[in-house]
Design a protein around this motif. Sequence first.
Motif, short mmCIF file in Angstrom:
data_model
loop_
_atom_site.label_atom_id
_atom_site.label_comp_id
_atom_site.label_asym_id
_atom_site.label_seq_id
_atom_site.Cartn_x
_atom_site.Cartn_y
_atom_site.Cartn_z
N LYS B 30 -0.44 3.95 -7.86
CA LYS B 30 -0.67 4.73 -6.65
C LYS B 30 0.04 4.05 -5.48
CE LYS B 30 -4.56 6.02 -3.71
NZ LYS B 30 -4.37 7.44 -3.47
N ALA B 31 0.69 4.83 -4.67
CA ALA B 31 1.27 4.28 -3.45
C ALA B 31 0.16 4.07 -2.43
CB ALA B 31 2.33 5.23 -2.89
N MET B 32 0.22 2.98 -1.71
CA MET B 32 -0.76 2.66 -0.68
C MET B 32 0.00 2.22 0.56
SD MET B 32 -4.11 2.12 -1.95
CE MET B 32 -4.82 0.59 -1.32
N LEU B 33 -0.71 2.17 1.67
CA LEU B 33 -0.11 1.55 2.84
C LEU B 33 0.12 0.08 2.53
CD1 LEU B 33 -2.20 3.25 5.63
CD2 LEU B 33 0.15 3.75 4.96
N LYS B 34 0.96 -0.57 3.30
CA LYS B 34 1.22 -1.99 3.09
C LYS B 34 -0.08 -2.80 3.23
CE LYS B 34 3.45 -4.04 6.40
NZ LYS B 34 4.61 -4.34 7.27
N PRO B 35 -0.13 -3.99 2.63
CA PRO B 35 -1.36 -4.79 2.76
C PRO B 35 -1.64 -5.11 4.22
CG PRO B 35 0.39 -6.03 1.61
CD PRO B 35 0.88 -4.64 1.78
N ARG B 36 -2.92 -5.15 4.57
CA ARG B 36 -3.33 -5.44 5.94
C ARG B 36 -3.15 -6.92 6.28
NH1 ARG B 36 -6.66 -1.43 8.33
NH2 ARG B 36 -5.16 0.26 8.34
N LYS B 37 -3.25 -7.74 5.24
CA LYS B 37 -3.22 -9.18 5.45
C LYS B 37 -2.77 -9.81 4.14
CE LYS B 37 -6.64 -12.84 6.02
NZ LYS B 37 -6.03 -13.85 6.89
N ARG B 38 -2.06 -10.94 4.25
CA ARG B 38 -1.72 -11.69 3.05
C ARG B 38 -1.76 -13.18 3.35
NH1 ARG B 38 3.03 -14.03 3.33
NH2 ARG B 38 4.56 -13.20 4.79
N ASN B 39 -2.07 -13.97 2.33
CA ASN B 39 -1.97 -15.42 2.42
C ASN B 39 -0.85 -15.85 1.48
OD1 ASN B 39 -4.15 -15.67 4.21
ND2 ASN B 39 -5.61 -15.58 2.51
N GLY B 40 0.30 -16.13 2.04
CA GLY B 40 1.46 -16.46 1.21
C GLY B 40 1.71 -15.35 0.22
N LEU B 41 1.97 -15.71 -1.02
CA LEU B 41 2.11 -14.69 -2.07
C LEU B 41 0.87 -14.71 -2.97
CD1 LEU B 41 5.85 -15.09 -3.14
CD2 LEU B 41 4.84 -13.19 -1.88
N LYS B 42 -0.16 -15.42 -2.54
CA LYS B 42 -1.33 -15.64 -3.39
C LYS B 42 -2.41 -14.57 -3.23
CE LYS B 42 -3.70 -17.99 -6.36
NZ LYS B 42 -3.24 -18.00 -7.76
N GLU B 43 -2.62 -14.10 -1.99
CA GLU B 43 -3.70 -13.13 -1.75
C GLU B 43 -3.23 -11.99 -0.86
OE1 GLU B 43 -7.51 -16.22 -1.83
OE2 GLU B 43 -6.53 -15.76 0.07
N PHE B 44 -3.64 -10.78 -1.22
CA PHE B 44 -3.27 -9.58 -0.46
C PHE B 44 -4.53 -8.73 -0.25
CE2 PHE B 44 0.53 -11.04 -2.49
CZ PHE B 44 1.57 -10.73 -1.63
N TYR B 45 -4.69 -8.21 0.96
CA TYR B 45 -5.87 -7.39 1.30
C TYR B 45 -5.45 -5.97 1.65
CZ TYR B 45 -8.38 -11.84 1.77
OH TYR B 45 -8.95 -13.07 1.54
#
Lengths: 139, 139
Positions: B30-45
């Motif tokens: 599914k396409a989504m909006l871009k992540p709201r927040k990320r920590n490096g390449l480790k975590e995406f919200y």
Amino acid sequence: MELSKIEKFIDKQKVSFICSIDEENHPNVKAMLKPRKRNGLKEFYFSTNTSSMRVKQYKNNPNASIYFYHKGLLKYVGVMLKGKMEVLTDQETKNLIWKKGDIIFYKKGVTDPDYCVLKFTTENGRYYCDLKTENFDIQ
Amino acid sequence: MELSKIEKFIDKQKVSFICSIDEENHPNVKAMLKPRKRNGLKEFYFSTNTSSMRVKQYKNNPNASIYFYHKGLLKYVGVMLKGKMEVLTDQETKNLIWKKGDIIFYKKGVTDPDYCVLKFTTENGRYYCDLKTENFDIQ
């Protein structure tokens, strides 16, 4: 939603996304060129490398989905089709979707053993537009 | 490939694709909006509806991947990250990524029970550019 409108939408997209399940049972996705050929919404043909990771995955697990989407200024449309992916290496099918320019990817031409065809057969689909979602079956 | 370049690439994309495995063991995307927040390449919200199909799927099976791609005139770049997706409903996390405009999607605001957060944690990745592919691990 009329299925003929979904067909027209798919034909307009330059890119498709194909999904598979890998050996560790993780979903995988990859952008591909648009399908070379389709029969309604039931069958889609893609060209790919026989040696590719995706081919190996589909041989292990044919469960697949393909996805088309377009993000316009005002609205976003997405179509997911779920079904099975087959890996076809017979010469007849390879001839069917070969294009001259493919020589860039497959140096030995249409008989290149590293050139093969992914054939996707749809079971059902899901259409998304403007926050609304609709499921449909494909006979 | 330097990981910092992949981060910059991801930040430029307006759309992300999230993959899950459904009840019938089919991959979904599914396409989504871009992540709201990320920590490096480790975590995406990501923000989403608690009642959505994807939330149900991730609760059943957290195996996931997220994908970013760009097709330019001359080259195509794709990044797939594989890992786990968690569904977070605690208020602290919901506050973390809330934006004012979200009221369009969640009428009751930041405490809306139908608003929740998808947190993706990366295990490894795959980078594609110009017919070349590179795998990488994320610590």
